[in-house]
Design a protein around this motif. Structure first.
Motif, mmCIF file in Angstrom:
data_model
loop_
_atom_site.group_PDB
_atom_site.id
_atom_site.type_symbol
_atom_site.label_atom_id
_atom_site.label_comp_id
_atom_site.label_asym_id
_atom_site.label_seq_id
_atom_site.Cartn_x
_atom_site.Cartn_y
_atom_site.Cartn_z
ATOM 1 N N UNK A 12 1.178 -13.928 9.918
ATOM 2 C CA UNK A 12 1.438 -12.517 9.648
ATOM 3 C C UNK A 12 0.200 -11.861 9.048
ATOM 4 N N UNK A 13 -0.130 -10.624 9.463
ATOM 5 C CA UNK A 13 -1.343 -9.956 8.984
ATOM 6 C C UNK A 13 -1.143 -9.158 7.699
ATOM 7 N N UNK A 14 0.093 -8.767 7.428
ATOM 8 C CA UNK A 14 0.346 -7.937 6.262
ATOM 9 C C UNK A 14 0.529 -8.734 4.988
ATOM 10 N N UNK A 15 1.073 -8.067 3.971
ATOM 11 C CA UNK A 15 1.272 -8.684 2.656
ATOM 12 C C UNK A 15 2.514 -9.566 2.657
ATOM 13 N N UNK A 16 2.424 -10.724 1.985
ATOM 14 C CA UNK A 16 3.502 -11.702 1.935
ATOM 15 C C UNK A 16 3.786 -12.078 0.487
ATOM 16 N N UNK A 17 5.070 -12.063 0.094
ATOM 17 C CA UNK A 17 5.469 -12.507 -1.244
ATOM 18 C C UNK A 17 6.721 -13.373 -1.127
ATOM 19 N N UNK A 18 6.715 -14.485 -1.847
ATOM 20 C CA UNK A 18 7.840 -15.419 -1.814
ATOM 21 C C UNK A 18 8.745 -15.218 -3.029
ATOM 22 N N UNK A 19 10.046 -15.357 -2.803
ATOM 23 C CA UNK A 19 11.034 -15.252 -3.882
ATOM 24 C C UNK A 19 10.778 -14.006 -4.728
ATOM 25 N N UNK A 20 10.633 -12.910 -4.041
ATOM 26 C CA UNK A 20 10.250 -11.643 -4.681
ATOM 27 C C UNK A 20 11.460 -10.951 -5.313
ATOM 28 N N UNK A 21 11.427 -10.675 -6.622
ATOM 29 C CA UNK A 21 12.552 -9.970 -7.261
ATOM 30 C C UNK A 21 12.696 -8.561 -6.681
ATOM 31 N N UNK A 40 4.454 -5.229 6.670
ATOM 32 C CA UNK A 40 3.610 -5.225 7.871
ATOM 33 C C UNK A 40 2.428 -4.283 7.721
ATOM 34 N N UNK A 41 1.279 -4.705 8.258
ATOM 35 C CA UNK A 41 0.063 -3.907 8.131
ATOM 36 C C UNK A 41 0.115 -2.646 8.985
ATOM 37 N N UNK A 42 0.861 -2.709 10.089
ATOM 38 C CA UNK A 42 0.953 -1.584 11.011
ATOM 39 C C UNK A 42 2.130 -1.829 11.949
ATOM 40 N N UNK A 43 2.305 -0.932 12.908
ATOM 41 C CA UNK A 43 3.448 -1.050 13.815
ATOM 42 C C UNK A 43 3.393 -2.322 14.670
ATOM 43 N N UNK A 44 2.245 -2.699 15.248
ATOM 44 C CA UNK A 44 2.211 -3.964 15.998
ATOM 45 C C UNK A 44 2.566 -5.168 15.133
ATOM 46 N N UNK A 45 2.144 -5.159 13.884
ATOM 47 C CA UNK A 45 2.474 -6.249 12.968
ATOM 48 C C UNK A 45 3.979 -6.304 12.710
ATOM 49 N N UNK A 46 4.607 -5.135 12.565
ATOM 50 C CA UNK A 46 6.058 -5.059 12.399
ATOM 51 C C UNK A 46 6.771 -5.607 13.631
ATOM 52 N N UNK A 82 9.356 -4.420 4.285
ATOM 53 C CA UNK A 82 9.062 -3.094 3.751
ATOM 54 C C UNK A 82 8.159 -2.343 4.725
ATOM 55 N N UNK A 83 8.430 -1.069 4.922
ATOM 56 C CA UNK A 83 7.651 -0.251 5.857
ATOM 57 C C UNK A 83 6.614 0.627 5.146
ATOM 58 N N UNK A 84 6.267 0.255 3.910
ATOM 59 C CA UNK A 84 5.369 1.105 3.113
ATOM 60 C C UNK A 84 4.030 1.389 3.796
ATOM 61 N N UNK A 85 3.527 0.429 4.563
ATOM 62 C CA UNK A 85 2.202 0.604 5.164
ATOM 63 C C UNK A 85 2.220 1.508 6.393
ATOM 64 N N UNK A 98 3.910 14.501 13.496
ATOM 65 C CA UNK A 98 4.346 13.135 13.758
ATOM 66 C C UNK A 98 4.278 12.372 12.442
ATOM 67 N N UNK A 99 5.388 11.775 12.047
ATOM 68 C CA UNK A 99 5.498 11.165 10.714
ATOM 69 C C UNK A 99 6.008 9.733 10.849
ATOM 70 N N UNK A 100 5.291 8.785 10.225
ATOM 71 C CA UNK A 100 5.756 7.406 10.226
ATOM 72 C C UNK A 100 6.753 7.181 9.094
ATOM 73 N N UNK A 101 7.529 6.106 9.231
ATOM 74 C CA UNK A 101 8.660 5.884 8.333
ATOM 75 C C UNK A 101 8.269 5.641 6.889
ATOM 76 N N UNK A 102 7.095 5.076 6.640
ATOM 77 C CA UNK A 102 6.715 4.719 5.282
ATOM 78 C C UNK A 102 6.118 5.837 4.457
ATOM 79 N N UNK A 103 5.973 7.027 5.027
ATOM 80 C CA UNK A 103 5.414 8.168 4.294
ATOM 81 C C UNK A 103 6.398 8.606 3.208
#
Length: 299
Positions: A12-21, A40-46, A82-85, A98-103
């Motif tokens: 996976x290219x984006x951020x990864x966290x294990x057992x995240x509260x 995910x870093x971007x839409x293809x990563x998602x 999470x779609x923050x990116x 045009x607006x992406x979901x994480x905005x």
């Protein structure tokens, strides 16, 4: 499942966290751990991550900023996405955005004002992301998000799906989607206007919201939907529940449709308080309240 998640996370290219509260990712500041939490870093990563999860039959849950979310104390099995990116806003010809979901809603409003485009001012005081606003058809001041949507883009079974507004089924705090369908973005119909006028409108909305909804403690915003012909806060007030507490959870003393975390609350406290509110309102007024907040996870 853990080994399968590790194999996916390794590529996976984006951020990864294990057992995240999940308490760190919700407005209420409660919620147990997610087995795996990814951004995910971007839409293809998602698309890649979702395809891998579905291929391995791993459950996944998509979240925005967590402001309309209550995660139970047992947390979430599988993967939280999470779609923050996905946070791009692109002005288009013909007074479109045009607006992406994480905005974040506040950012969308600022960018719209900078481009002298009116139509989303009502979102300026609603916390969270645009994707969440679309998924629940968030609204205020007589406006709803989906009234501005010209086309909606979602992800389902690895494929992007674009639908026109006339193809969507929606209503008050509701948009009909497949349970696995992920809102990734939309094109909005806007109207040209003077930036000064847009900013004055937003300022007035923020003033109104600040007077009535600045509750001072972590919350998920309005906890219950307004029943037809009345307001949830009014019914809760009439039932004598202002300030009622269960553990660290309280019916806000400022706005009675806000359940707040006064400190140290568990998800179980908030769920018990919500159940009490529903029972008392039913006894007092005969109305069945329905949660606006999305409740997920294991108890």
């Amino acid at each position: 499942m853990r080994e399968q998640l590790k194999a996916i996370a390794a590529e996976f290219r984006g951020e990864v966290r294990w057992d995240e509260p999940m308490a760190q990712h919700t407005g209420l500041r409660v919620g147990g751990p997610a087995d795996l939490y990814i951004e995910p870093a971007d839409l293809p990563d998602l698309r890649w991550a979702v395809a891998k999860m579905e291929e391995a039959s791993i459950p996944y849950t998509v979240v925005g900023a967590g402001f309309n979310l209550l995660v139970r104390d047992g947390g979430i099995r599988g993967c939280v996405i999470s779609l923050k990116a996905l946070d791009a806003v692109k002005p288009m010809p013909g007074a479109r955005l045009e607006v992406e979901a994480g905005v974040f809603n506040a950012m969308l409003c600022r960018i719209a004002a900078e481009h002298c485009l009116s139509g989303v001012e009502f979102l300026c005081g609603i916390p969270g992301t645009f994707g969440g606003a679309v998924a629940m058809n968030a609204g205020a001041h007589g406006w709803e998000t989906l009234q501005r949507v010209e086309t909606l883009t979602t992800l389902l079974e690895g494929e992007l799906k674009v639908r026109k507004a006339g193809e969507l089924e929606f209503g008050y705090r509701y948009l009909k989607l497949d349970p696995r369908e992920i809102v990734v973005g939309a094109k909005l119909r806007m109207e040209p206007a003077e930036r000064r006028v847009i900013e004055e409108t937003m300022s007035s909305y923020l003033h109104i919201r600040g007077k009535s909804q600045r509750v001072g403690f972590p919350s998920a915003g309005s906890f219950f939907k307004n029943p037809p012909g009345t307001q949830a806060w009014r019914l809760i007030e009439q039932a004598g529940l202002r300030g009622t507490t269960v553990g660290g959870a309280q019916v806000s003393e400022v706005h009675t449709n806000f359940l707040v975390n006064r400190g140290g609350a568990k998800a179980a406290d908030l769920l018990a308080l919500a159940a009490l509110v529903k029972v008392r309102v039913k006894e007092q007024s005969g109305v069945d309240l329905e949660e606006e907040v999305r409740i997920i996870g294991e108890g």
